[in-house]
Design a protein around this motif. Structure first.
Motif, short mmCIF file in Angstrom:
data_model
loop_
_atom_site.label_atom_id
_atom_site.label_comp_id
_atom_site.label_asym_id
_atom_site.label_seq_id
_atom_site.Cartn_x
_atom_site.Cartn_y
_atom_site.Cartn_z
N MET A 134 0.85 -1.18 0.00
CA MET A 134 0.00 0.00 0.00
C MET A 134 0.90 1.24 0.00
N PRO A 135 0.40 2.37 -0.48
CA PRO A 135 1.24 3.58 -0.49
C PRO A 135 1.81 3.93 0.88
N SER A 136 1.07 3.63 1.95
CA SER A 136 1.55 3.98 3.29
C SER A 136 2.79 3.19 3.69
N ARG A 137 3.03 2.05 3.05
CA ARG A 137 4.17 1.21 3.41
C ARG A 137 5.31 1.34 2.41
N LEU A 138 5.11 2.09 1.36
CA LEU A 138 6.07 2.12 0.26
C LEU A 138 7.41 2.69 0.70
N LEU A 139 7.41 3.74 1.52
CA LEU A 139 8.67 4.35 1.94
C LEU A 139 9.50 3.36 2.77
N ALA A 140 8.86 2.68 3.72
CA ALA A 140 9.59 1.71 4.54
C ALA A 140 10.23 0.63 3.67
N LEU A 141 9.47 0.11 2.71
CA LEU A 141 10.01 -0.93 1.82
C LEU A 141 11.11 -0.38 0.93
N SER A 142 11.01 0.87 0.54
CA SER A 142 12.05 1.47 -0.29
C SER A 142 13.36 1.58 0.48
N LEU A 143 13.29 2.02 1.73
CA LEU A 143 14.50 2.15 2.52
C LEU A 143 15.12 0.78 2.80
N VAL A 144 14.28 -0.23 3.01
CA VAL A 144 14.80 -1.58 3.22
C VAL A 144 15.45 -2.09 1.94
N SER A 145 14.85 -1.83 0.79
CA SER A 145 15.43 -2.27 -0.48
C SER A 145 16.78 -1.61 -0.73
N ARG A 146 16.85 -0.32 -0.45
CA ARG A 146 18.14 0.38 -0.61
C ARG A 146 19.20 -0.26 0.30
N TRP A 147 18.79 -0.55 1.53
CA TRP A 147 19.73 -1.17 2.48
C TRP A 147 20.12 -2.58 2.00
N ALA A 148 19.16 -3.37 1.52
CA ALA A 148 19.44 -4.74 1.12
C ALA A 148 20.45 -4.80 -0.01
N ALA A 149 20.49 -3.77 -0.85
CA ALA A 149 21.45 -3.74 -1.95
C ALA A 149 22.85 -3.39 -1.48
N ALA A 150 22.97 -2.83 -0.26
CA ALA A 150 24.27 -2.37 0.22
C ALA A 150 24.78 -3.14 1.43
N THR A 151 23.91 -3.93 2.07
CA THR A 151 24.27 -4.57 3.33
C THR A 151 25.38 -5.59 3.17
N ARG A 152 26.10 -5.80 4.25
CA ARG A 152 27.16 -6.80 4.27
C ARG A 152 26.59 -8.21 4.33
N ASP A 153 25.57 -8.42 5.19
CA ASP A 153 25.08 -9.78 5.36
C ASP A 153 23.59 -9.89 5.63
N GLY A 154 22.83 -8.81 5.47
CA GLY A 154 21.38 -8.89 5.60
C GLY A 154 20.87 -8.94 7.02
N ASP A 155 21.71 -8.67 8.01
CA ASP A 155 21.33 -8.72 9.42
C ASP A 155 20.58 -7.45 9.81
#
Length: 946
Positions: free
Chosen positions: A332-353
């Motif tokens: 939903m639009p209300s959750r889009l920002l949270a998922l976007s920040l997680v996606s950005r992090w997932a592309a840069a994280t060392r191990d997904g922790d």
């Protein structure tokens, strides 16, 4: 993470430019706020006038919108320019304390001295971040940043989107979703040949000293105690001489010894020589992160460190890519920002922790509960090889890397659970280092206990049947095994038989049906045997509630309550027998299903493809772990209800009791609990004995209040399980290099009442005397909250921000990060902040206990006090309290130039407990007024007069 695959062509971009919002900068205090208006004027307003003033201005520029609103007593901001959102988007997988000062430190800007300076700094932080994005707009990580920002602009009206698009040079970018689908770009793991058998080459003490010197470098200060400790630690890496007789070293290393690198030296050398990893286990996530950060000395190159060092945690700590995909697809639009920040992090994280790794904990705090927390596998729903992202899974990556690593940084809980499962995802290690070894008893207690509760039974039902009409990814066993049963239809009847009986477990809404006993009239008609059809699981829970209310002295208070299991209330045995029968009807077909799956895997005539074999093995392990193991434990506990009660005074193997959990006075769960009387026995059997060597270490292994050194060591061996291991422990102790008598001041305040508002008043005065940098520890959450309510206005008026567990909209790690970064802030917490928190320097210069941290007077503690105290129950309580005081005291001095004051607001504190403080520390008893003066004087560089 390894590099992402090469990107497609980036969209054409214009010249980047800075586009700052016309927003007032807002910095919150308690009862007041500082505003920098768009016209450049500074205003300081009381809370009462703030809401009206903000209504006249555009949405504010701030740091941590939920925490800001809460501190100001305002409703949530409908829109705000939160710098944390901007930071997380532009610099994913980078940690920072969520305050203006914390962001400034990470961005290498001058930190603000006060709220006015902080308000002035906020636009500069935004400028710095946007310039950072503009300079890296062509980086691989930012290839889809423009499309993602445009999506956030169009779908959720995110206020930072225009500024991001301007900095990227893509003001007209079209929205896209590719950046959200990060799972498409993550690398896959590949199978490798199994590791060769490890050698058994020892590490001599002199070799450990040499490796330590290499790690520290030629310019390091000489620390003889650290070298002595490394020599002692090396003895745990000698070859094992007999099966079941591991080389065992108990080593106490005083704070400041340099314990971590002291044991890393022989551990890394042994792993390098012998071709097998050493598992370093801690009790807290904080220490896991701290150890990992110190290993840059051993492996300065990040790529080499990633190859040789792996952090291992339970699956519930990592981003589940399947959860993330399903959240993105249904966002939903209300959750889009949270998922976007997680996606950005997932592309840069060392191990997904996501718990203590490089995921900023405050990201989850910016959004409603569940927006981020639901992305991990908290309910054990992993479908392993059946998952389309299995080969990209962060957990599977770490499992495979751990097999060839030199050092695996794990935690006590994972190590013990894996051992109990016979290795689980990881093969049992040959060599362990248990740091924070004083917590082995507590960790084993949690790992080897069992409970039959409404929550646990409902979770098993959910695993079997799925969500039963609710939302979520609870597939149920039928869907989990549909590929397997499709290929092997003979399995289907067995699975269906188990599912048919799953309805005997508590069903949807079970908690609301428990109620108080009088609300349900729990008489004989509600018990098994009555003609009315009942749910055996829920009937058993109501029988538990009835006995707890009948027997517990706390039953009418409104809080959690417990009572002894025996003598059994009328009807409880019958309810337990009915539930045991119901569980057997689930367990029997699951056992047959497990046996059939095993048979298919072991059938010499079956020509199984690799994928089929993996699916069968995954199904077999899942049925065992999630179904058969808990069912066997529960049935064993229920069968024991019919056993004869043990004779008084006999030492039992287990302690069983009943308990209820309440929220706001309402019963929400009930349980039958079973714990080992001495949980170090199973630890010694399943973890320690199979290993070849163990180092158990801590700054507080022994009870220094024991007059007899031999008794102190014996107590340490009992608390760590060393007395259950066949080979005798090698004992070593290295004193702290710190000069505690001159670096610390210990006070007991004698004229403050323990109950009521006096403790909060006293703590506030002491916090003011120290000028902040103060940690207040409470033994009860209720008193903590009351103290925060009373202390916050006065401290904030004095320019000393006050944060608190269970009050602020931040998790514990975020609170500690804030406390560490804000040198003059104050923090209130419970026992979770007593251990494993490293806050060096002036950020922690005063520690105040509200009262002696005695153990909670529970049934489990009563039995251990009776049977494990050697006939000295009071000494057993004293030892626990002394350990806790000593652990807390150890937080004060972390460096050679630290100074700190320790205060106990409990005039009843017996001298024998204070004997556990470091040698030479004199405890001064005095009134509050004098304690305030002495605190101020000592922290200004003076010693009190004796």
């Amino acid at each position: 993470m390894p590099p992402l695959p090469a990107p497609s062509a980036a969209p054409a971009s214009a010249t980047p430019r800075l586009l700052l919002p016309e927003a007032p900068a807002l910095v919150a205090g308690i009862g007041r706020a500082t505003i920098l208006t768009p016209d450049g004027e500074i205003e300081t307003l009381p809370t009462a006038a703030l809401a009206g003033r903000l209504s006249e201005l555009p949405p504010p520029l701030l740091v941590h919108a939920p925490a800001t609103a809460r501190r100001l007593g305002l409703p949530p901001f409908p829109m705000a320019f939160d710098l944390l959102e901007l930071f997380a988007f532009i610099l994913p997988a980078q940690l920072a304390a969520p305050t203006p000062r914390g962001l400034a430190m990470v961005l290498e800007m001058d930190p603000p001295k006060d709220d006015e300076a902080a308000a002035i700094l906020l636009p500069e932080i935004a400028t710095t971040l946007l310039r950072r994005l503009a300079s890296t707009r062509h980086a691989l990580l930012n290839r889809d940043a423009g499309m993602l920002a445009a999506r956030l602009r169009d779908a959720s009206d995110w206020p930072w989107a225009p500024s991001l698009l301007a900095a990227l040079g893509q003001p007209e970018a079209r929205p896209g979703t590719d950046a959200l689908k990060v799972w498409r770009r993550l690398p896959e793991w590949e199978e490798t040949a199994p590791p060769t058998p490890p050698a058994s080459i020892p590490v001599a003490p002199l070799e450990a000293r040499r490796r330590l010197a290499e790690i520290l470098g030629a310019d390091a200060e000489t620390r003889p105690a650290q070298a002595d400790y490394a020599s002692a630690a090396s003895l745990a890496f000698a070859p094992r001489e007999a099966e079941g007789h591991p080389q065992l070293v108990l080593a106490e290393a005083g704070t400041g010894t340099g314990k971590t690198l002291g044991y890393i030296a022989p551990a890394s050398l042994w792993a390098e020589r012998n071709g097998a990893p050493v598992w370093v286990s801690t009790y807290t996530r904080n220490l896991q992160r701290q150890i990992d950060s110190e290993l840059f000395r051993l492996f300065p190159d990040p790529a080499e460190r990633r190859q040789h060092v792996v952090i291992r945690k339970g699956r519930e700590n990592y981003l589940c890519l399947l959860n993330h995909e399903e959240a993105v697809n249904g966002a939903m639009p209300s959750r889009l920002l949270a998922l976007s920040l997680v996606s950005r992090w997932a592309a840069a994280t060392r191990d997904g922790d996501m718990q203590g790794g490089d995921f900023p904990g405050w990201i989850a705090e910016l959004f409603p509960w569940g927006h981020v927390a639901g992305l991990t596998d908290r309910r054990g729903e992993c479908i392993h090889s059946a998952c389309p992202h299995w080969r990209r899974c962060f957990v599977e990556h770490s499992i495979r890397r751990a097999r060839t690593a030199r050092l695996v940084i794990a935690n006590h809980a994972l190590v013990m659970v894996q051992a109990a499962l016979g290795g689980g995802d990881d093969k049992p290690a040959l060599r362990y280092v248990f740091d924070e070894g004083h917590h082995l008893f507590d960790a084993a207690d949690a790992a080897f206990s069992a409970e039959i509760s409404g929550g646990e039974m409902a979770e098993l039902r959910r695993w079997l049947l799925g969500a039963e009409g609710g939302r979520g990814r609870a597939r149920g066993l039928r869907r989990r095994l549909e590929e397997v049963t499709g290929d092997h239809p003979a399995l289907l009847p067995l699975m269906e038989e188990a599912l048919r009986h799953a309805g005997s477990l508590p069903g949807p809404g079970w908690s609301s049906r428990l109620g108080e006993p009088e609300e349900h009239d729990l008489d004989a008609e509600d018990l098994p045997g009555h003609p009315a059809k009942t749910n055996p699981g829920e009937t058993f829970l109501r029988s538990v509630i009835l006995q707890v209310f009948a027997r517990s002295p706390e039953a009418d208070i409104g809080y959690d309550a417990e009572c002894d299991l025996r003598p059994l209330n009328p009807g409880l045995a019958e309810a337990g027998a009915a539930l045991e029968d119901a569980l057997r009807l689930i367990e029997t077909p699951l056992q047959a299903l497990h046996a059939r799956l095993t048979g298919l895997l072991e059938d010499p005539d079956a020509e199984l493809e690799t994928g089929d074999r993996i699916r069968l093995d995954t199904a077999r392990r899942t049925v065992d772990r999630r179904g058969l193991r808990p069912l066997a434990a529960w049935r064993g506990m229920l069968k024991a209800l019919s056993d004869r009660a043990p004779e008084p005074g006999n030492r039992p193997l287990h302690v069983d009791w009943l308990a209820i959990t309440r929220r706001e006075g309402r019963v929400i769960d009930a349980a039958l609990h079973r714990h080992f009387l001495d949980p170090t026995q199973p630890f010694a059997t399943v973890v320690a004995a199979p290993a070849h060597g163990l180092l158990i270490t801590s700054a507080t292994l022994r009870d220094s209040g024991e007059g007899d050194p031999e008794s102190a060591w014996e107590e340490a061996e009992a608390r760590t399980g060393a007395n259950h291991i066949a080979s005798p422990a090698i004992r070593a102790a290295v004193p702290s290099p710190f000069d505690y008598p001159s670096q610390t001041l210990a006070l007991v305040v004698t004229d403050v009442a323990r109950d009521g508002p006096q403790a909060a008043m006293a703590m506030e005065q002491l916090f003011r005397a120290s000028g902040g940098g103060a940690l207040g520890l409470f033994t009860a959450i209720r008193r903590l909250r009351d103290a925060h309510y009373r202390m916050a206005p006065g401290l904030e008026a004095a320019g000393l921000p006050l944060y608190a567990q269970h009050v602020d909209a931040m998790d514990n790690s975020t609170l500690v990060d804030v406390f560490r970064a804000e040198e003059d802030s104050c923090l209130l917490g419970t026992d979770a902040l007593r251990d494993g928190v490293d806050v060096p320097g002036r950020s922690l210069r005063l520690l105040v206990f509200d009262r002696i941290p005695w153990p909670r007077p529970t049934i489990l503690h009563r039995e251990r006090r009776t049977h494990l105290s050697g006939g000295r129950p009071k000494s057993y309580d004293d030892a626990i309290a002394r350990h806790r005081l000593r652990q807390a005291f150890g937080r004060l001095i972390r460096r050679a130039d630290d100074r700190g004051v320790f205060v106990l607001l409990d005039s009843r504190a017996p001298t024998r407990l204070l004997a556990g403080l470091p040698e030479g520390v004199a405890v001064h008893r005095m009134g509050l007024a004098e304690a305030v003066r002495e605190t101020r004087r000592f922290l200004n560089g003076d010693r009190p007069a004796d």
